[in-house]
Motif scaffolding. Sequence first.
Motif, mmCIF file in Angstrom:
data_model
loop_
_atom_site.group_PDB
_atom_site.id
_atom_site.type_symbol
_atom_site.label_atom_id
_atom_site.label_comp_id
_atom_site.label_asym_id
_atom_site.label_seq_id
_atom_site.Cartn_x
_atom_site.Cartn_y
_atom_site.Cartn_z
ATOM 1 N N PRO A 5 0.840 -1.202 0.000
ATOM 2 C CA PRO A 5 0.000 0.000 0.000
ATOM 3 C C PRO A 5 0.876 1.253 0.000
ATOM 4 O O PRO A 5 2.037 1.196 0.393
ATOM 5 C CB PRO A 5 -0.805 -0.105 1.304
ATOM 6 C CG PRO A 5 -0.126 -1.119 2.147
ATOM 7 C CD PRO A 5 0.741 -1.954 1.267
ATOM 8 N N GLY A 6 0.374 2.353 -0.421
ATOM 9 C CA GLY A 6 1.185 3.581 -0.457
ATOM 10 C C GLY A 6 0.526 4.583 -1.385
ATOM 11 O O GLY A 6 0.124 5.665 -0.978
ATOM 12 N N ALA A 7 0.359 4.163 -2.654
ATOM 13 C CA ALA A 7 -0.236 5.069 -3.636
ATOM 14 C C ALA A 7 -1.667 5.434 -3.253
ATOM 15 O O ALA A 7 -2.178 6.473 -3.657
ATOM 16 C CB ALA A 7 -0.202 4.426 -5.017
ATOM 17 N N GLY A 23 -2.265 -3.226 -8.882
ATOM 18 C CA GLY A 23 -1.999 -4.448 -8.129
ATOM 19 C C GLY A 23 -3.236 -5.026 -7.487
ATOM 20 O O GLY A 23 -4.282 -4.392 -7.466
ATOM 21 N N GLY A 24 -3.096 -6.256 -6.998
ATOM 22 C CA GLY A 24 -4.208 -6.939 -6.359
ATOM 23 C C GLY A 24 -5.254 -7.383 -7.360
ATOM 24 O O GLY A 24 -6.339 -7.796 -6.991
ATOM 25 N N LEU A 81 -6.652 -15.116 -3.709
ATOM 26 C CA LEU A 81 -5.316 -14.929 -3.144
ATOM 27 C C LEU A 81 -5.436 -14.402 -1.720
ATOM 28 O O LEU A 81 -4.476 -13.905 -1.147
ATOM 29 C CB LEU A 81 -4.493 -13.979 -4.014
ATOM 30 C CG LEU A 81 -4.182 -14.499 -5.422
ATOM 31 C CD1 LEU A 81 -3.472 -13.430 -6.233
ATOM 32 C CD2 LEU A 81 -3.341 -15.768 -5.371
ATOM 33 N N ASN A 82 -6.657 -14.532 -1.156
ATOM 34 C CA ASN A 82 -6.902 -14.185 0.243
ATOM 35 C C ASN A 82 -6.981 -12.691 0.526
ATOM 36 O O ASN A 82 -6.883 -12.287 1.687
ATOM 37 C CB ASN A 82 -5.826 -14.800 1.146
ATOM 38 C CG ASN A 82 -6.410 -15.926 1.966
ATOM 39 O OD1 ASN A 82 -7.618 -15.931 2.255
ATOM 40 N ND2 ASN A 82 -5.586 -16.870 2.338
ATOM 41 N N ASP A 83 -7.150 -11.884 -0.503
ATOM 42 C CA ASP A 83 -7.282 -10.442 -0.281
ATOM 43 C C ASP A 83 -8.747 -10.086 -0.051
ATOM 44 O O ASP A 83 -9.626 -10.564 -0.762
ATOM 45 C CB ASP A 83 -6.781 -9.655 -1.497
ATOM 46 C CG ASP A 83 -5.274 -9.683 -1.612
ATOM 47 O OD1 ASP A 83 -4.604 -9.660 -0.551
ATOM 48 O OD2 ASP A 83 -4.751 -9.743 -2.732
ATOM 49 N N ILE A 84 -8.970 -9.240 0.955
ATOM 50 C CA ILE A 84 -10.303 -8.687 1.190
ATOM 51 C C ILE A 84 -10.394 -7.372 0.417
ATOM 52 O O ILE A 84 -9.538 -6.501 0.569
ATOM 53 C CB ILE A 84 -10.538 -8.431 2.697
ATOM 54 C CG1 ILE A 84 -10.400 -9.726 3.519
ATOM 55 C CG2 ILE A 84 -11.891 -7.760 2.927
ATOM 56 C CD1 ILE A 84 -11.575 -10.668 3.433
ATOM 57 N N HIS A 85 -11.397 -7.269 -0.429
ATOM 58 C CA HIS A 85 -11.598 -6.052 -1.223
ATOM 59 C C HIS A 85 -12.905 -5.372 -0.831
ATOM 60 O O HIS A 85 -13.847 -6.040 -0.407
ATOM 61 C CB HIS A 85 -11.728 -6.386 -2.719
ATOM 62 C CG HIS A 85 -10.433 -6.719 -3.400
ATOM 63 N ND1 HIS A 85 -10.319 -6.789 -4.761
ATOM 64 C CD2 HIS A 85 -9.200 -6.974 -2.907
ATOM 65 C CE1 HIS A 85 -9.068 -7.089 -5.091
ATOM 66 N NE2 HIS A 85 -8.370 -7.216 -3.982
ATOM 67 N N LEU A 122 -15.674 -0.936 -12.605
ATOM 68 C CA LEU A 122 -15.954 -0.941 -11.160
ATOM 69 C C LEU A 122 -14.630 -0.724 -10.446
ATOM 70 O O LEU A 122 -13.558 -0.952 -11.014
ATOM 71 C CB LEU A 122 -16.624 -2.253 -10.742
ATOM 72 C CG LEU A 122 -15.835 -3.548 -10.640
ATOM 73 C CD1 LEU A 122 -15.149 -3.729 -9.293
ATOM 74 C CD2 LEU A 122 -16.806 -4.720 -10.818
ATOM 75 N N ARG A 123 -14.707 -0.238 -9.236
ATOM 76 C CA ARG A 123 -13.472 0.059 -8.503
ATOM 77 C C ARG A 123 -13.343 -0.827 -7.280
ATOM 78 O O ARG A 123 -14.347 -1.235 -6.707
ATOM 79 C CB ARG A 123 -13.446 1.526 -8.087
ATOM 80 C CG ARG A 123 -13.220 2.463 -9.246
ATOM 81 C CD ARG A 123 -13.603 3.869 -8.907
ATOM 82 N NE ARG A 123 -15.035 4.045 -8.783
ATOM 83 C CZ ARG A 123 -15.643 4.607 -7.752
ATOM 84 N NH1 ARG A 123 -14.937 5.050 -6.726
ATOM 85 N NH2 ARG A 123 -16.950 4.729 -7.722
ATOM 86 N N TYR A 124 -12.097 -1.125 -6.893
ATOM 87 C CA TYR A 124 -11.851 -1.936 -5.703
ATOM 88 C C TYR A 124 -10.710 -1.345 -4.902
ATOM 89 O O TYR A 124 -9.760 -0.794 -5.456
ATOM 90 C CB TYR A 124 -11.557 -3.394 -6.083
ATOM 91 C CG TYR A 124 -10.328 -3.576 -6.960
ATOM 92 C CD1 TYR A 124 -10.391 -3.353 -8.342
ATOM 93 C CD2 TYR A 124 -9.105 -3.939 -6.411
ATOM 94 C CE1 TYR A 124 -9.270 -3.503 -9.134
ATOM 95 C CE2 TYR A 124 -7.978 -4.086 -7.201
ATOM 96 C CZ TYR A 124 -8.067 -3.867 -8.566
ATOM 97 O OH TYR A 124 -6.952 -4.008 -9.347
ATOM 98 N N LYS A 125 -10.866 -1.471 -3.570
ATOM 99 C CA LYS A 125 -9.772 -1.102 -2.667
ATOM 100 C C LYS A 125 -9.350 -2.357 -1.926
ATOM 101 O O LYS A 125 -10.210 -3.165 -1.560
ATOM 102 C CB LYS A 125 -10.245 -0.066 -1.640
ATOM 103 C CG LYS A 125 -10.407 1.336 -2.190
ATOM 104 C CD LYS A 125 -10.830 2.310 -1.098
ATOM 105 C CE LYS A 125 -11.085 3.697 -1.701
ATOM 106 N NZ LYS A 125 -11.665 4.634 -0.720
ATOM 107 N N ILE A 126 -8.065 -2.533 -1.696
ATOM 108 C CA ILE A 126 -7.598 -3.682 -0.925
ATOM 109 C C ILE A 126 -7.686 -3.322 0.555
ATOM 110 O O ILE A 126 -7.066 -2.365 1.004
ATOM 111 C CB ILE A 126 -6.162 -4.066 -1.323
ATOM 112 C CG1 ILE A 126 -6.120 -4.404 -2.824
ATOM 113 C CG2 ILE A 126 -5.673 -5.243 -0.477
ATOM 114 C CD1 ILE A 126 -4.739 -4.658 -3.371
#
Length: 456
Positions: A237-239, A260-261, A325-329, A343-347
């Motif tokens: 994360p950062g951007a 990414g993600g 890959l086990n990421d919650i979005h 559509l948009r997603y945030k990790i």
Amino acid sequence: MDMGNLDRKYWDMDIEPKLNTPEIKEMQLEKLKVALKWQYENTPFNRKRFDKAGVKPEDIQSFEDYAKAIPVAGQADLRGVIEEVGLDMDALMRELFGQKRMDDLYLITTTSGTTGIPTPYPNFHAGIREMQTLFHRVAWRMGMRPGDRIGLCFGLSMHAAGTPQILWLQNYPGLTIVPIGAEAGTEKILQFLQLFKVNIFTGTPSLALHLIEKCPEVLGVPVKALGIKLLMLGAEPGAGIPEVRHKLETEFGAKVFDGGGGYGCSCDHPIYQGMHWLADDLCYYELIDPNTGESVPMENGATGLMAATSLNPEGAVWFDMRFTLNDIHQVFTDPCPCGKSGLRYKIVGRADDMLKVKGVPVYPAAIEGVIHSFPEELTGAFRIVLDEPPPRVVPPLKLKIEFSDKMREDDLPSLEEKVKNKMKSLLKVNPAIQWLQPNTLERATKKTQVIEKTYE
Ligand SMILES: [Zn+2]
């Protein structure tokens, strides 16, 4: 090479205006049916998933059928396969991807597996062609144009987002690639960026931040003098953290994008809107309830475990069939204020990292986000101290945080208040903070383990 109208809105004017519309849903369903048949016929691992569920591809005629029929697969299933076939990587890849894809294998990289064993990340010719399609859309949206030079500063040695990027960006009109690699080290990276007049940087946000500090020392000029026009960041994360993005944009005099993600990238709206999913025609995106395994309706603001299914199975790697890959979005289906499609997603964090403080889910990635939102006051290094095995945490959540060398001891009480207030308002958690001097915590060259277990 013909690059078409340089002022057009999207790289692909046929597909991109249709992203996240009912029209593309129809196309997805038709492609999905073909893809599932392909998986059943060509991939041992996925064929077994059909057999276990007692269904055949032709039984699946709708997205609802699909969600009910095939449970999501992930890391645990992967460990199961590794236990069966051992560390014979070829046997492992044949089981997971099938002989047909293996006959098309061009390049092997790895991802750092949670098992500690490097997980193979094969690149099939068909997959490289697909990633070119995606990366050209991404590059266009970020503003890469003929005459630009991109410096690759992710790791190049076996890194899944390293060498393959050279192939993904191939044939993008007028773009020149300078494969520097994170392994080159800060000094050489800065020298090469300057010598070869690179104007696009791609790498991790932490490396980009480090270049700000080091540039005056190594080159005798501020980083802005390099003339970088855009930073394409990922892997951490950062951007998406407003303060980090602001610092990078100001110091570099550049635009900052997150990738990414999944198959997408952020936009240039001044307020971070998540990443736009640019691949409805290539990959079917879903959210799953991590507790029940049930499908989560794709409504604005919905949260769940991200799983995906390739609609181009010959080239697919992990997201080939309802794989996570086990990421919650968190997803946003309303139109983006930037005016662009998708559509948009945030990790939000990783499902297996979730902590529960008084029943409230808290992800280490979200804590990291708050800590990185103080780039001047904090070094960014921190630990979460757990006295009992997760996920349940008896409050308060204990944190060790390093303050930066710009801080004095008497600044700490007001800093503590600011950090706590932000955690309270964003994460609904009221931590107990132990302050550490700069550079107290050990720095890992790979992924830092932020959890400190006192119970082991
Ligand atoms: Zn947008």
